[in-house]
Design a protein around this motif. Structure first.
Motif, short mmCIF file in Angstrom:
data_model
loop_
_atom_site.label_atom_id
_atom_site.label_comp_id
_atom_site.label_asym_id
_atom_site.label_seq_id
_atom_site.Cartn_x
_atom_site.Cartn_y
_atom_site.Cartn_z
N PHE A 105 -15.87 28.23 -0.64
CA PHE A 105 -16.57 27.99 -1.91
C PHE A 105 -17.39 26.70 -1.84
O PHE A 105 -17.07 25.78 -1.10
CB PHE A 105 -15.61 28.01 -3.10
CG PHE A 105 -14.68 26.83 -3.20
CD1 PHE A 105 -13.52 26.78 -2.44
CD2 PHE A 105 -14.93 25.79 -4.07
CE1 PHE A 105 -12.64 25.70 -2.52
CE2 PHE A 105 -14.07 24.70 -4.17
CZ PHE A 105 -12.92 24.65 -3.39
N ALA A 106 -18.48 26.69 -2.61
CA ALA A 106 -19.39 25.53 -2.63
C ALA A 106 -18.84 24.52 -3.62
O ALA A 106 -19.19 24.51 -4.78
CB ALA A 106 -20.78 26.00 -3.02
N LYS A 151 -18.25 21.68 0.84
CA LYS A 151 -19.14 20.59 0.39
C LYS A 151 -19.52 19.59 1.49
O LYS A 151 -20.59 19.00 1.41
CB LYS A 151 -18.62 19.92 -0.87
CG LYS A 151 -17.52 18.93 -0.76
CD LYS A 151 -17.37 18.19 -2.10
CE LYS A 151 -16.17 17.29 -2.11
NZ LYS A 151 -14.91 18.05 -2.25
N ASP A 152 -18.70 19.45 2.54
CA ASP A 152 -19.07 18.54 3.62
C ASP A 152 -19.64 19.27 4.84
O ASP A 152 -19.83 18.66 5.90
CB ASP A 152 -17.85 17.72 4.06
CG ASP A 152 -17.29 16.91 2.91
OD1 ASP A 152 -18.10 16.40 2.11
OD2 ASP A 152 -16.05 16.81 2.79
N MET A 153 -19.90 20.56 4.72
CA MET A 153 -20.34 21.33 5.90
C MET A 153 -21.86 21.43 5.97
O MET A 153 -22.55 21.47 4.95
CB MET A 153 -19.80 22.76 5.83
CG MET A 153 -18.31 22.89 5.96
SD MET A 153 -17.90 24.67 5.95
CE MET A 153 -16.16 24.62 6.20
N THR A 154 -22.38 21.52 7.21
CA THR A 154 -23.80 21.81 7.40
C THR A 154 -23.96 23.33 7.34
O THR A 154 -22.97 24.07 7.40
CB THR A 154 -24.29 21.32 8.77
OG1 THR A 154 -23.55 22.04 9.77
CG2 THR A 154 -24.08 19.82 8.93
#
Ligand code: SAH
Length: 266
Positions: free
Chosen positions: A34-35, A57-60
């Motif tokens: 989930f974002a 949220k911390d992913m590319t």
């Protein structure tokens, strides 16, 4: 085995606004990404025991698609949970292309977008007979350039309902461009922050000339929808042009007119 990655619209925040289809998919998911910056984790409450739930949220973008591909090799149902509707400012195609390249099947489930949720929260209508019959969903140029012909001043020339995403820090620009398009300083503007989030929603009403100050006073600097529309506030208008559908003089597929136009006028 390769499972399907479902891009599911989580809706604007309130988990009750998730579609039944989205909820049923969550209930059978093996893995959910989930974002987290925008989607309330509450939407994952229907996930089965043992379902892997991760926050992107911390992913590319590469990390996100690698995660989805690897989970699709392990589970039949994998979910990418997106805020609102996945097809609006959701980087949907950027995520689908690597999945296509990896031969991972995808499906998209629509969601209630924040423009609709914001108008619902404020008890406003997007269209109103003889006032406006058109809605534009857009954003204002900031770091992301707007394609030719889509500047706010050009779009605003239609004087219809305009819902602006990702633009709450650009209220100065919005005022300038709407004035350029002939809107008056007194045009009503609606801002809704965190529409539908239980206990967190803020609704601010103002005019083109004062909405920026009003939002600053409320500390609204993110996660907000801006709506400019000639239909705002119609709930309190004494005179309304009514919809033809319920007009007694209007015949349609399911109902014959009970009075003529002339009778209606007299
Ligand atoms: N796909 C999302 C939009 C993602 S872009 C949708 O369909 O709603 C993020 C922008 O959406 C934010 O900058 C804000 O303008 C708007 N937004 C998202 N959730 C919101 C909410 N609950 N209330 C008001 N605006 C919201």
């Amino acid at each position: 085995m390769t499972g399907t990655v479902h891009f599911v619209g989580a809706g604007p925040g309130d988990p009750q606004l998730l579609t039944l289809k989205g909820r049923d998919l969550i209930a059978q998911a093996g893995a959910i990404l989930f974002a987290g910056s925008l989607v309330s984790e509450a939407a994952t409450q229907w996930a089965p025991a043992g379902c892997e739930v991760a926050d992107s949220k911390d992913m590319t973008l590469n990390e996100i698609t690698d995660w989805l591909i690897s989970r699709a090799r392990q589970h039949i149902t994998v979910i990418r949970l997106q805020t609102g509707d996945p097809g609006l400012y959701g980087a949907l195609i950027e995520m689908i292309q690597p999945l296509d390249a990896a031969d991972v099947p995808v499906a998209v489930v629509p969601g209630v977008t924040s423009a609709m949720a914001s108008m619902a929260s404020a008890c406003e209508t997007l269209t109103l007979p003889e006032i406006t019959q058109t809605v534009i969903l857009t954003r204002v140029e900031g770091r992301t350039p707007m394609p030719e012909g889509e500047s706010l001043a050009e779009l605003a020339a239609h004087h219809c309902t305009i819902c602006m995403y990702l633009s709450i820090t650009l209220l100065k620009t919005i005022r300038r461009e709407l004035l350029m398009a002939g809107w008056s300083e007194q045009s009503p503007i609606l801002v809704v922050q965190k529409a539908s989030w239980p206990g967190e929603e803020k609704i601010v009403r103002g005019t083109l000339s004062d909405i920026r100050e009003r939002c600053m006073a409320e500390g609204i600097t993110s996660q907000a929808m801006i709506v400019a529309s000639p239909a705002l506030g119609a709930r309190h208008w004494p005179e309304l042009k009514k919809s033809k559908l319920y007009d007694p003089s209007f015949t349609h597929r399911f109902r014959k007119a009970s009075v003529t136009d002339e009778e209606q006028k007299s």
